[in-house]
Design an enzyme around this catalytic site. Structure first.
Site, PDB file in Angstrom:
ATOM      1  N   HIS A   1      -5.330  -3.743  -2.656  1.00 32.74           N
ATOM      2  CA  HIS A   1      -5.035  -2.753  -3.707  1.00 32.74           C
ATOM      3  C   HIS A   1      -5.005  -3.368  -5.101  1.00 32.74           C
ATOM      4  CE1 HIS A   1      -4.295   0.408  -0.841  1.00 32.74           C
ATOM      5  NE2 HIS A   1      -3.678  -0.485  -0.100  1.00 32.74           N
TER       6      HIS A   1
ATOM      7  N   SER B   1       0.792  -1.226   0.000  1.00 38.15           N
ATOM      8  CA  SER B   1       0.000   0.000   0.000  1.00 38.15           C
ATOM      9  C   SER B   1       0.825   1.276   0.000  1.00 38.15           C
ATOM     10  CB  SER B   1      -0.938   0.007   1.207  1.00 38.15           C
ATOM     11  OG  SER B   1      -0.218  -0.216   2.397  1.00 38.15           O
TER      12      SER B   1
ATOM     13  N   LYS C   1     -11.435  -0.098  -1.603  1.00 36.07           N
ATOM     14  CA  LYS C   1     -10.455   0.576  -2.454  1.00 36.07           C
ATOM     15  C   LYS C   1     -11.045   0.680  -3.867  1.00 36.07           C
ATOM     16  CE  LYS C   1      -7.806   0.643   1.175  1.00 36.07           C
ATOM     17  NZ  LYS C   1      -7.004  -0.393   1.788  1.00 36.07           N
TER      18      LYS C   1
HETATM   19  C1  LIG Z   1      -6.939  -0.637   3.344  1.00 39.90           C
HETATM   20  C2  LIG Z   1      -6.309  -1.946   3.616  1.00 39.90           C
HETATM   21  C3  LIG Z   1      -6.885  -2.863   4.507  1.00 39.90           C
HETATM   22  C4  LIG Z   1      -8.062  -2.508   5.373  1.00 39.90           C
HETATM   23  O1  LIG Z   1      -9.225  -2.461   4.626  1.00 39.90           O
HETATM   24  P1  LIG Z   1     -10.508  -1.649   5.172  1.00 39.90           P
HETATM   25  O2  LIG Z   1     -11.603  -2.221   4.356  1.00 39.90           O
HETATM   26  O3  LIG Z   1     -10.238  -0.206   4.916  1.00 39.90           O
HETATM   27  O4  LIG Z   1     -10.638  -1.946   6.627  1.00 39.90           O
HETATM   28  C5  LIG Z   1      -6.304  -4.112   4.639  1.00 39.90           C
HETATM   29  N1  LIG Z   1      -5.195  -4.436   3.951  1.00 39.90           N
HETATM   30  C6  LIG Z   1      -4.593  -3.570   3.106  1.00 39.90           C
HETATM   31  C7  LIG Z   1      -3.362  -3.986   2.377  1.00 39.90           C
HETATM   32  C8  LIG Z   1      -5.121  -2.295   2.927  1.00 39.90           C
HETATM   33  O5  LIG Z   1      -4.508  -1.434   2.125  1.00 39.90           O
END
Ligand SMILES: *Cc1c(COP(=O)(O)O)cnc(C)c1O
Length: 396
Positions: free
Chosen positions: A212, A184, A243
């Site tokens: 992602h 990320s 995302k």
């Molecule tokens: C954003 C993210 C999460 C968490 O997801 P949410 O739905 O926002 O709780 C988990 N793992 C990764 C790699 C992320 O980027």
């Protein structure tokens, strides 16, 4: 592990639960008027809901924010899915989504954070071993901490170090390897083919977080594991709808026994109110769009490649980024904060990322491009970013 059923330990535990009358299963639960529900085809009075004031009715058309087609969709699930919150929209989506991911089953969670914490702490416990890429997301780190398993963090994408770690634990031990698919804060991708090979060689479970990469990679956006043809060899595919899916919620996809096990063991599924049914329905609508509009993926890849190259040509360091997440590495915290403020003054929203989100001395600006960015706007942005970089003496 060859020749044995690698999920035998799950089947054994599930059978024990069943013998103790502790086996949990999700019952399809539709809500009716007056506090009645239809559960597994039978009409029942719902004396198990948490909607104490009766505010769980379907959104009527004309409600603020309600759109055509939302009528009949409830806002609150009313309870955990294992109590009376299991709206039929989840079951339908999970069946369709598993077919799309190329797995036997799938399970929806209320967020990615909940999914990682619940899944990792269900799959690993005291006495087990978890191997985690150093740059994995914080929700993975928290899931491992909650599991109480022994954790070994390997250097970012360092397969050699991971293999030495795997070799050093007792042969019969339960081992879980966890990795982001696309990282990320760096925009790098995990070496999934090598990870699959390692986990097969050492009898480990491999869990991949596609937060992602879901929606972005693969013919219809199935994710990176699927794009590489590894969807049957990655044991646990996890991803979020927060995302690329533009909503919220999360999924886990894998073998049917894995999903049954999670229904029985993942505390963030059992003790957490289900994703709002109306959100599940919105996720499904976005998912259908993701599948049927490949132009979005093509436009994203094209813009990402252009934007990264343009920054590199200006002399900026974008690290090993190979995706739509493009960091501009600055190192010093103050420099990153100043750079972010200068960009915002120029009309560009991009935020400084500092420790502990990234390692000490690795502060950066994190850029992400979108399929819907206009090329001339990206061009304008690169000119402004370069001007700030020159002013701060970062690029010539
Ligand atoms: C954003 C993210 C999460 C968490 O997801 P949410 O739905 O926002 O709780 C988990 N793992 C990764 C790699 C992320 O980027």
């Amino acid at each position: 592990m060859e020749g044995t059923d690698r999920w035998q330990w799950m089947r054994d535990e599930l059978r024990q639960l069943s013998e103790r009358n502790q086996y949990r299963r999700l019952e399809p639960t539709g809500w009716l008027e007056g506090g009645w529900i239809e559960r597994s085809g039978r009409r029942m009075l719902n004396l198990a809901s948490n909607h104490y004031l009766g505010l769980s009715n379907p959104l009527p058309n004309g409600t603020d924010g309600a759109e055509e087609g939302d009528a009949g969709m409830r806002l609150g699930a009313g309870a955990s899915r294992l109590i009376t919150g299991n709206d039929p929209v989840y079951d339908r989506f999970e069946r369709e989504f598993a077919a799309y991911k190329g797995t036997e089953s799938s399970l929806v969670f209320s967020s990615g954070y909940m999914a990682n914490v619940g899944v990792i702490s269900a799959l690993a416990g005291r006495g087990d071993y978890v191997f985690s890429d150093r740059l994995n997301h914080a929700s993975i780190v928290d899931g491992i901490a909650l599991s109480r398993a022994k954790c070994s963090r390997y250097r970012h994408r360092d397969i050699g170090q991971l293999e030495r770690m795997l070799r050093s634990v007792p042969a019969g031990a339960k081992k879980l390897i966890v990795t982001d698919a696309v990282f990320s804060m760096d925009g790098t991708t995990a070496p999934l083919p090598e990870l699959v090979e390692l986990k097969e060689r050492y009898g480990a479970i491999l869990m991949v977080d596609e937060a992602h990469s879901g929606g972005v990679y693969g013919e219809e956006g199935q994710g990176l594991a699927h794009a590489l043809g590894l969807q049957r060899r990655v044991d646990v595919q996890m991803g979020t709808f927060s995302k690329a899916y533009g909503a919220c919620g999360a999924y886990v996809a894998g073998d049917a026994v894995l999903i049954q096990y999670l229904i029985n063991k993942a505390r963030t599924l059992i003790y957490n109110t289900a994703l709002p049914p109306i959100v599940m329905s919105a996720v499904r609508a976005n998912w259908l769009t993701i599948r049927s509009e490949p132009w979005r993926r093509e436009a994203l890849f094209q813009r990402a490649a252009w934007f990264r190259r343009a920054l590199n040509e200006c002399g900026f360091d974008t690290g090993d980024s190979e995706s739509h997440i493009i960091p501009l590495l600055l190192g010093d915290n103050a420099r990153a904060v100043d750079f972010g403020a200068a960009l915002q003054a120029e009309g560009i929203a991009a935020v400084a990322i500092r420790p502990p989100t990234v390692p000490e001395g690795a502060a950066r600006i994190r850029f992400t491009v979108m399929a819907t960015h206009r090329l001339q706007d990206l061009q304008w942005a690169v000119e402004r970013i370069a001007a700030v970089g020159r002013r701060m003496g970062i690029v010539p």
